[in-house]
Design a protein around this motif. Sequence first.
Motif, PDB file in Angstrom:
ATOM      1  N   PRO A 286       1.177  -1.318   0.350  1.00 36.31           N
ATOM      2  CA  PRO A 286       0.491  -0.461   0.280  1.00 36.31           C
ATOM      3  C   PRO A 286       1.107   1.111   0.174  1.00 36.31           C
ATOM      4  O   PRO A 286       0.541   2.129  -0.442  1.00 36.31           O
ATOM      5  CB  PRO A 286      -0.588  -0.039   1.232  1.00 36.31           C
ATOM      6  N   ALA A 287       2.143   1.352   0.609  1.00 44.26           N
ATOM      7  CA  ALA A 287       3.198   2.504   0.467  1.00 44.26           C
ATOM      8  C   ALA A 287       4.101   2.529  -0.399  1.00 44.26           C
ATOM      9  O   ALA A 287       4.824   1.365  -0.490  1.00 44.26           O
ATOM     10  CB  ALA A 287       3.605   2.189   1.811  1.00 44.26           C
ATOM     11  N   PRO A 288       4.294   3.629  -1.262  1.00 45.81           N
ATOM     12  CA  PRO A 288       5.034   3.146  -2.543  1.00 45.81           C
ATOM     13  C   PRO A 288       6.056   2.750  -2.122  1.00 45.81           C
ATOM     14  O   PRO A 288       6.833   3.421  -0.970  1.00 45.81           O
ATOM     15  CB  PRO A 288       4.777   4.530  -2.922  1.00 45.81           C
TER      16      PRO A 288
ATOM     17  N   LYS B 164      -0.430  14.276   4.171  1.00 46.62           N
ATOM     18  CA  LYS B 164       0.796  14.609   2.816  1.00 46.62           C
ATOM     19  C   LYS B 164       1.114  13.178   3.299  1.00 46.62           C
ATOM     20  O   LYS B 164       0.981  12.676   4.236  1.00 46.62           O
ATOM     21  CB  LYS B 164       1.359  16.270   3.787  1.00 46.62           C
ATOM     22  N   LEU B 165       2.671  12.961   2.355  1.00 50.77           N
ATOM     23  CA  LEU B 165       3.129  11.666   2.157  1.00 50.77           C
ATOM     24  C   LEU B 165       3.815  12.080   3.712  1.00 50.77           C
ATOM     25  O   LEU B 165       4.390  13.299   4.102  1.00 50.77           O
ATOM     26  CB  LEU B 165       4.203  11.833   1.614  1.00 50.77           C
ATOM     27  N   ALA B 166       3.964  10.789   4.531  1.00 53.79           N
ATOM     28  CA  ALA B 166       5.064  10.764   5.335  1.00 53.79           C
ATOM     29  C   ALA B 166       6.430   9.264   4.827  1.00 53.79           C
ATOM     30  O   ALA B 166       6.213   8.367   5.296  1.00 53.79           O
ATOM     31  CB  ALA B 166       4.137   9.969   6.948  1.00 53.79           C
ATOM     32  N   GLY B 167       7.437   9.816   5.131  1.00 51.09           N
ATOM     33  CA  GLY B 167       8.242   9.418   4.186  1.00 51.09           C
ATOM     34  C   GLY B 167       9.603   9.028   5.362  1.00 51.09           C
ATOM     35  O   GLY B 167       9.607   9.819   5.762  1.00 51.09           O
ATOM     36  N   MET B 168      10.249   8.292   5.055  1.00 47.24           N
ATOM     37  CA  MET B 168      11.766   7.600   5.381  1.00 47.24           C
ATOM     38  C   MET B 168      12.502   6.879   4.861  1.00 47.24           C
ATOM     39  O   MET B 168      11.850   6.308   3.887  1.00 47.24           O
ATOM     40  CB  MET B 168      11.143   7.464   6.656  1.00 47.24           C
ATOM     41  N   HIS B 169      13.885   7.026   4.857  1.00 45.08           N
ATOM     42  CA  HIS B 169      14.553   5.756   4.490  1.00 45.08           C
ATOM     43  C   HIS B 169      14.827   4.644   5.266  1.00 45.08           C
ATOM     44  O   HIS B 169      15.106   5.197   6.953  1.00 45.08           O
ATOM     45  CB  HIS B 169      16.073   6.065   4.158  1.00 45.08           C
ATOM     46  N   VAL B 170      14.703   3.344   4.917  1.00 44.87           N
ATOM     47  CA  VAL B 170      14.685   2.324   5.691  1.00 44.87           C
ATOM     48  C   VAL B 170      15.392   1.094   5.220  1.00 44.87           C
ATOM     49  O   VAL B 170      16.269   1.701   3.818  1.00 44.87           O
ATOM     50  CB  VAL B 170      13.382   1.865   6.724  1.00 44.87           C
ATOM     51  N   GLY B 171      16.328   0.087   5.896  1.00 45.86           N
ATOM     52  CA  GLY B 171      17.207  -0.409   6.278  1.00 45.86           C
ATOM     53  C   GLY B 171      16.767  -1.867   5.054  1.00 45.86           C
ATOM     54  O   GLY B 171      17.448  -2.219   3.985  1.00 45.86           O
ATOM     55  N   GLY B 172      15.459  -2.487   5.279  1.00 48.30           N
ATOM     56  CA  GLY B 172      15.392  -2.802   4.403  1.00 48.30           C
ATOM     57  C   GLY B 172      13.777  -3.453   4.787  1.00 48.30           C
ATOM     58  O   GLY B 172      12.824  -2.790   5.936  1.00 48.30           O
TER      59      GLY B 172
ATOM     60  N   ARG C 179      10.681  -2.038   7.464  1.00 56.30           N
ATOM     61  CA  ARG C 179       9.397  -0.656   6.638  1.00 56.30           C
ATOM     62  C   ARG C 179       8.363  -1.168   7.386  1.00 56.30           C
ATOM     63  O   ARG C 179       7.533  -0.619   7.445  1.00 56.30           O
ATOM     64  CB  ARG C 179       9.517  -1.567   5.075  1.00 56.30           C
ATOM     65  N   GLU C 180       8.129  -2.446   7.444  1.00 58.00           N
ATOM     66  CA  GLU C 180       6.463  -2.745   8.092  1.00 58.00           C
ATOM     67  C   GLU C 180       6.480  -2.592   9.476  1.00 58.00           C
ATOM     68  O   GLU C 180       5.733  -2.258   9.871  1.00 58.00           O
ATOM     69  CB  GLU C 180       7.114  -4.162   7.895  1.00 58.00           C
ATOM     70  N   GLN C 181       7.708  -2.482  10.752  1.00 56.21           N
ATOM     71  CA  GLN C 181       7.735  -1.649  11.401  1.00 56.21           C
ATOM     72  C   GLN C 181       7.760  -0.151  11.213  1.00 56.21           C
ATOM     73  O   GLN C 181       6.218   0.928  12.486  1.00 56.21           O
ATOM     74  CB  GLN C 181       8.962  -1.340  12.154  1.00 56.21           C
ATOM     75  N   PHE C 182       7.853   0.531  10.285  1.00 54.61           N
ATOM     76  CA  PHE C 182       7.052   2.077  10.413  1.00 54.61           C
ATOM     77  C   PHE C 182       5.841   1.801   9.592  1.00 54.61           C
ATOM     78  O   PHE C 182       5.647   3.260   9.944  1.00 54.61           O
ATOM     79  CB  PHE C 182       8.468   2.602   9.707  1.00 54.61           C
ATOM     80  N   ILE C 183       5.059   1.546   8.511  1.00 53.42           N
ATOM     81  CA  ILE C 183       4.455   1.069   8.295  1.00 53.42           C
ATOM     82  C   ILE C 183       3.086   1.296   9.402  1.00 53.42           C
ATOM     83  O   ILE C 183       2.344   1.694   9.143  1.00 53.42           O
ATOM     84  CB  ILE C 183       3.516   0.485   7.499  1.00 53.42           C
TER      85      ILE C 183
END
Length: 244
Positions: A6-8, A198-206, A210-214
């Motif tokens: 669901p998140a680009p 708005k978009l709530a973006g961040m850089h993740v390692g893997g 990504r699932e944690q921050f979703i």
Amino acid sequence: MNSTNPAPIGIFVKTGSPQLIEVLGTTALDFVVLDAEHAPFDRGMLDLMVLGGRAARLPVFIRIPVIDPAVILSCLDMGATGLLVPHVDTAEQAREVVAMARYRGGRRGYSGGPRSAGYASLSMAQAVHLGDQAQIVCQIESAQAVGQARAIAEVPGVAGLFVGRADLALSLGLDDPRAPEVLQATRATLQAATRAGKLAGMHVGGTPEREQFIDEGANWFVVSSDQSLLRQAVQAIAGAPKQR
């Protein structure tokens, strides 16, 4: 958008190669971000990389090295989908960035000649309309920016916020982007973005991060980078790293 997520999802690209963008266009990535802040891209190579994205039908964002009208104009004239703008600390700075990036109500200089205007194949009205669709994503990388996050997110023309955890950690006097204080600031920033729609973006390692921050509200991810992914894939084949 990636149909299974669901998140680009995009990745940072730090290697100057339009063929790399062409290869990434065969994957399920939603976008790429050319890292002109931390990688040695010149204007000519950025142009070729955006051209590669157009050919591959892969949206290309550019993380600019500095907030400067000439840099913003050049990247948008190339036809970048949007800009990731580092070190935006206040709503006033965000308004300035948007003004640099917009024709209508802003200060972006117009030419019908660049790729963004279809090489003079579009009318001025068409080119202005398309140009003003470029997405401006502001990086939140300091304690001051976290405090201003809601105001920055609410600036018209700001498409979203992007948490830069490494620089945020340094701003807080830390050297661990996963420290509890950084996590708390990250959550506050993500909440500010989502509350503003708005978009709530961040850089993740893997994928695990990504699932944690979703679950924390993030909805736009830059996952790793071309360099890291290449190294990980090769290391998985080659075995343990050599001792130096």
